[in-house]
Motif scaffolding. Structure first.
Motif, PDB file in Angstrom:
ATOM      1  N   ARG A  85       0.835  -1.206   0.000  1.00  8.37           N
ATOM      2  CA  ARG A  85       0.000   0.000   0.000  1.00  8.37           C
ATOM      3  C   ARG A  85       0.872   1.260   0.000  1.00  8.37           C
ATOM      4  NH1 ARG A  85      -4.394   1.566   4.597  1.00  8.37           N
ATOM      5  NH2 ARG A  85      -5.334   3.276   3.476  1.00  8.37           N
ATOM      6  N   GLU A  93      -1.080   2.275 -10.270  1.00 14.34           N
ATOM      7  CA  GLU A  93      -2.300   1.711  -9.706  1.00 14.34           C
ATOM      8  C   GLU A  93      -3.458   2.664  -9.954  1.00 14.34           C
ATOM      9  OE1 GLU A  93      -3.725   0.056  -5.380  1.00 14.34           O
ATOM     10  OE2 GLU A  93      -3.218   2.139  -5.641  1.00 14.34           O
ATOM     11  N   VAL A 153      -7.037 -11.584  -9.110  1.00  8.77           N
ATOM     12  CA  VAL A 153      -8.080 -11.833  -8.112  1.00  8.77           C
ATOM     13  C   VAL A 153      -8.761 -13.150  -8.473  1.00  8.77           C
ATOM     14  CG1 VAL A 153     -10.206 -10.944  -7.084  1.00  8.77           C
ATOM     15  CG2 VAL A 153      -8.453  -9.349  -7.873  1.00  8.77           C
ATOM     16  N   THR A 178      -7.296 -11.887  -3.000  1.00  3.49           N
ATOM     17  CA  THR A 178      -6.533 -10.985  -3.863  1.00  3.49           C
ATOM     18  C   THR A 178      -5.050 -11.110  -3.543  1.00  3.49           C
ATOM     19  OG1 THR A 178      -6.768  -9.206  -2.255  1.00  3.49           O
ATOM     20  CG2 THR A 178      -8.379  -9.259  -4.034  1.00  3.49           C
ATOM     21  N   SER A 184      -3.265  -6.006  -6.188  1.00  4.54           N
ATOM     22  CA  SER A 184      -4.545  -6.445  -6.751  1.00  4.54           C
ATOM     23  C   SER A 184      -5.699  -5.953  -5.893  1.00  4.54           C
ATOM     24  CB  SER A 184      -4.606  -7.973  -6.810  1.00  4.54           C
ATOM     25  OG  SER A 184      -3.469  -8.487  -7.429  1.00  4.54           O
ATOM     26  N   LYS A 185      -6.840  -5.777  -6.534  1.00  8.05           N
ATOM     27  CA  LYS A 185      -8.066  -5.456  -5.800  1.00  8.05           C
ATOM     28  C   LYS A 185      -9.255  -5.711  -6.704  1.00  8.05           C
ATOM     29  CE  LYS A 185      -7.310  -0.666  -6.861  1.00  8.05           C
ATOM     30  NZ  LYS A 185      -6.555   0.439  -6.357  1.00  8.05           N
ATOM     31  N   MET A 221     -15.049  -2.818  -2.024  1.00 13.11           N
ATOM     32  CA  MET A 221     -13.735  -3.067  -2.622  1.00 13.11           C
ATOM     33  C   MET A 221     -12.939  -4.001  -1.715  1.00 13.11           C
ATOM     34  SD  MET A 221     -10.705  -0.450  -3.593  1.00 13.11           S
ATOM     35  CE  MET A 221      -9.614  -0.778  -2.245  1.00 13.11           C
ATOM     36  N   ASP A 255      -9.499  -5.216  -0.815  1.00 12.48           N
ATOM     37  CA  ASP A 255      -8.154  -4.639  -0.986  1.00 12.48           C
ATOM     38  C   ASP A 255      -7.102  -5.719  -1.216  1.00 12.48           C
ATOM     39  OD1 ASP A 255      -6.359  -2.566  -1.112  1.00 12.48           O
ATOM     40  OD2 ASP A 255      -7.084  -1.601   0.708  1.00 12.48           O
ATOM     41  N   ARG A 256      -5.855  -5.296  -1.353  1.00 10.63           N
ATOM     42  CA  ARG A 256      -4.729  -6.194  -1.630  1.00 10.63           C
ATOM     43  C   ARG A 256      -4.489  -7.204  -0.499  1.00 10.63           C
ATOM     44  NH1 ARG A 256      -3.227  -1.190  -1.125  1.00 10.63           N
ATOM     45  NH2 ARG A 256      -2.431  -0.957  -3.245  1.00 10.63           N
ATOM     46  N   THR A 283      -5.894  -9.929   0.533  1.00  9.05           N
ATOM     47  CA  THR A 283      -7.066 -10.111   1.400  1.00  9.05           C
ATOM     48  C   THR A 283      -7.793 -11.416   1.064  1.00  9.05           C
ATOM     49  OG1 THR A 283      -7.379  -7.729   1.634  1.00  9.05           O
ATOM     50  CG2 THR A 283      -9.321  -9.090   1.990  1.00  9.05           C
ATOM     51  N   ARG A 333     -13.893   1.545   6.051  1.00  2.61           N
ATOM     52  CA  ARG A 333     -12.847   0.561   5.804  1.00  2.61           C
ATOM     53  C   ARG A 333     -12.618  -0.267   7.062  1.00  2.61           C
ATOM     54  NH1 ARG A 333      -7.129  -0.114   5.670  1.00  2.61           N
ATOM     55  NH2 ARG A 333      -6.422  -0.875   3.656  1.00  2.61           N
TER      56      ARG A 333
END
Lengths: 211, 314
Positions: A181, A191, B54, B85, B89-90, B102, B104-105, B107, B163
């Motif tokens: 991130r 991204e 994904v 993911t 990636s998401k 969404m 997230d990465r 996950t 989130r």
């Protein structure tokens, strides 16, 4: 009788000498041998054998400690987004060539890795500039892992703890997720940002009905 | 009279028995009640955006997890689907016309429920590890969305961009709200509940956001004029000079430089005695005299007042 007494005294003295030697030997071994290392050969093999998704979401999640082989594979995933290497040697060569891992560490594949080494590799991948000590002493290989961990503590990626402590697989996945991130936020790879409110207004509310 | 009462009772039983014979599933001839009809309709989520790699796994007829397959835009995911993911990636999914989620990465998540009951659309997501972001718009249909982890639950109330991230090994979580609405966080371990407003977040500690925020970054705020000598010395050792090299471990680095904390303390005490002795020229703050007290001066302090003459490097 006197002879017997002398003999038993002699035996006692010999036993005491042997005991003293043993204690000294144990102390010497403890002082010179350093810390013990934990080997997990089977775990390292398993980690190398599974596909990337299983590696991240199943294999690592179940490990109480992470081996060098698993950590190197995770670092390759973080640095490249994918793992195109076939074995540990290739991954190690690639990481050392890019100066992400230090060859001086001489880490063995099956040994469990400490938090400091992982922190240092992540700092290298994220291209963190660090402070004076990280650059000056860390560049010489003095406390580089310690200062790297402090950098990640400052970025709220790692929790406080000893540099020599082992890391669980779940923590490693969490850490590389946060590092990924960080890379995305700083444009280290391309991204497409997702604006939840905009997506909701433009893509969802206007086009979608419950199916 | 008695005859009429008996007739009424018999008629009542007869009518009740006749009504009870109406077959189930057929509309009753009785007028509709105020309670709405119980509707339970299963929906499917739709993938609207995919980045990176994904994959998802639907459950089969026996309720067993199916094979993992790559996700692509337009795929429809029913309740029971697991989604994972990779890094970089998401996946963004639409849950009806008012909700977007969404994943997230890095996950692992699941769609546990997605159906409509009466006037409520219910979405329940599971989070194994990683993070989920979501937004729910207000429509005529009440939307009930929860994100569930083993240690915490997020429940939203008309909210945009909330989130939740969760680490299973440590049980740590962080729930935040970026834009508008209200989010409720429930810690299953402690049974504590807390509401989060826009711009706030909460962790497993479940302490108020403003208190959590103070721990985000260490900022030494030291009122050197309000401290006793001992406090001043402690801060000097911990946070000045070589103390900055090793935050929190300044005493060790101070010893390395050959400085003696005992001597420093004696020096401080001497300075203090001298000041009290020559207090014919008192220190002034805003025109008012400062009377130094050994236990500290509660805001005005016993430390030296800053001036060009008495500034010393310690």
């Amino acid at each position: 009788m006197e002879f017997l007494n002398n003999r038993s005294i002699g035996k006692t003295r010999a036993t005491a000498k042997v005991g003293t030697c043993l204690v000294v030997a144990i102390l010497l071994a403890a002082l010179t041998g350093g810390c013990t290392q934990t080997f997990r050969a089977e775990q390292a093999d398993l980690g190398d054998g599974v596909d990337i998704d299983t590696f991240l979401h199943e294999h690592l999640q179940n490990q109480a400690m992470v081996t060098v082989a698993e950590a190197y594979r995770a670092m390759i995933l973080l640095a490249d987004g994918d793992d195109e290497y076939e074995n540990f040697e290739q991954r190690r060569a690639s990481l050392e060539q890019r100066k992400i891992a230090r060859p001086q560490w001489n880490l063995q594949r099956e040994v469990c890795i400490d938090r400091g080494s992982i922190a240092y590799m992540i700092c290298r991948i994220l291209k963190i500039r660090g402070g004076i000590n990280y650059n000056l002493l860390g560049g010489l290989g003095i406390g580089e892992r310690r200062y790297a961990m402090r950098e990640l503590l400052d970025l709220s990626m790692m929790d406080a703890g000893s540099v020599h402590q082992y890391m669980t697989g779940g923590e490693l996945v969490d850490l590389i997720g946060k590092a990924d991130r960080y890379m995305a936020d700083r444009g280290m790879y391309e991204e497409e940002k997702v604006d939840i409110a905009e997506t909701l207004k433009s893509d969802v509310m206007t086009t979608t009905k419950p199916e | 009279m008695r005859y009429l009462i008996t007739l009424a009772i018999v008629l009542g039983f007869e009518i009740g028995y006749t009504l009870a014979q109406v077959p189930a599933g057929q509309p009753s001839s009785t007028p509709p009640t105020t309670q709405p009809a119980q509707i339970d309709e299963q929906f499917e989520a739709r993938i609207i955006q995919v980045a990176g790699k994904v994959s998802y796994s639907k459950t089969d007829e026996n309720g067993q997890p199916g094979k993992w397959q790559s996700a692509k835009v337009g795929d429809r995911l029913p309740a029971g689907t697991r989604i994972r993911t990779r890094l970089r990636s998401k996946v963004v999914m639409a849950f009806g016309d008012d909700s977007v989620v969404m994943i997230d990465r890095a996950t692992l998540a699941s769609i546990d429920e997605f159906h409509r009951t009466a006037d409520t659309k219910k979405v329940r997501l599971g989070l194994g590890h990683g993070a989920i972001r979501a937004g729910v718009a207000e429509t005529t249909l009440r939307s009930d969305m929860t994100i569930d982890t083993p240690t915490a639950t997020l429940s939203k109330r008309g909210t945009i961009d909330f989130r939740m991230e969760y680490t299973p090994v440590t049980g740590r979580f962080r729930i935040s709200l970026a834009r508008e609405g209200l989010v409720q966080a429930l810690n299953k371990i402690t049974n504590q509940s807390s509401l989060i407003s826009p711009g706030q977040y909460i962790t497993q500690a479940m302490i108020r956001w403003i208190e959590t925020a103070t721990f985000d970054r260490f900022v030494p705020v030291v009122d050197i004029f309000g401290m006793t000598d001992a406090e001043e010395l402690f801060n000097m050792v911990q946070e000045s000079g070589l103390g900055v090299v090793e935050p929190g471990g300044g005493s060790g680095t101070m010893a390395l430089t050959g400085r003696d904390a005992g001597k420093l303390f004696a020096q401080l005490a001497e300075e203090r005695r001298n000041r009290q002795r020559r207090h014919t020229r008192p220190d002034f703050i805003n025109g008012r005299r400062v009377y130094n007290r050994p236990e500290g001066n509660f805001g005005t302090g016993s430390g030296l007042l800053p001036s060009l003459l008495n500034q010393k490097r310690r």
